[in-house]
Motif scaffolding. Structure first.
Motif: not given
Length: 245
Positions: A113-121
């Motif tokens: 949760k401390s990291l950042k993600f932006s993945f497609d479904g």
């Protein structure tokens, strides 16, 4: 006894064993050059210091205190390395291992949760245990969740709907071997795993280079039988990996 007290009790036993072993070694090399004795004691001090620092970071992490990301990463790696020993000590001393495993999953989830993600479904895999399906259901969903009749008697229908809404891959696995095969075959960028404490801990420790977020299942009917999951927890994890939370 709280989960953290169970965890710290196991760490305390490990520390005591290190001290005893060091004392025995110091006596054994008493007639050796002083540098050897000093080296043995120095190693003990370093190990105890590492365990103590890790315990403090673990407490701050599970208590939702502010901890730098790099410290959480280092601590998680250290806990992963010594976790088999921690559980052995818990076994020997009669401490419930489920609580210790919950601490491990909390450490893992907090770091993720401390990291950042932006993945497609389509890059997100949701893995469910087969016991989440109603035991009397005649539709086999381990091959594909699309076989679900969506009667609503278990969480499978809600999970299938979540897959449709968020565009994520939903799979039901009958065990660790199939779960690993699904991960290899689908090649996800992130995994959301739902299981009991034992299976979650095992899965998180085995999977490398892919973030695995753990969600505990609910067992109103006992272990491995008609279990449940909080769908909102799964949905929030999906949205987190998609960068929507």
């Amino acid at each position: 006894m709280s989960d953290f007290r169970k965890y710290i009790s196991s760490i305390g036993i490990i520390s005591a064993i290190i001290i005893v072993i060091t004392a025995i070694m110091a006596v054994a090399v008493m007639k050796k050059p002083a540098v050897i004795i000093i080296s043995v004691i120095a190693v003990m001090i370093i190990l105890i210091a590492l365990l103590s620092a890790s315990t403090v970071i673990t407490y701050l992490t599970v208590a939702d205190r502010k901890v730098p990301e790099f410290l959480m990463k280092i601590n998680l790696g250290l806990v992963k390395a010594v976790f088999p020993l921690i559980t052995v000590m818990a076994d020997i001393s009669g401490i419930d291992k489920a609580g210790i495993r919950r601490i491990f999953i909390k450490l893992n989830n907090r770091y993720i949760k401390s990291l950042k993600f932006s993945f497609d479904g389509e890059d997100i895999l949701v893995l469910m245990p087969h016991c989440i399906q109603l035991h009397s259901c005649r539709f086999k969903v381990t091959s594909t969740i699309e076989n679900c009749a969506r009667c609503g008697l278990c969480n499978i229908s809600e999970l299938a709907q979540l897959g449709d809404e968020e565009g994520v891959k939903i799979f039901v696995a009958t065990g660790g071997t199939l779960a690993r095969k699904i991960i290899v075959d689908t090649r996800p960028k992130a995994v959301i795993a739902v299981a009991c404490e034992r299976d979650l801990t095992s899965g998180v420790r085995e999977v490398r280079k892919i973030p695995v977020y753990g969600v505990f299942n609910e067992r109103p009917n006992g272990p491995c039988f008609d279990t449940r999951v909080n769908i909102d927890d799964v949905r929030n994890a999906v949205r987190f990996f998609k960068g929507n939370l």
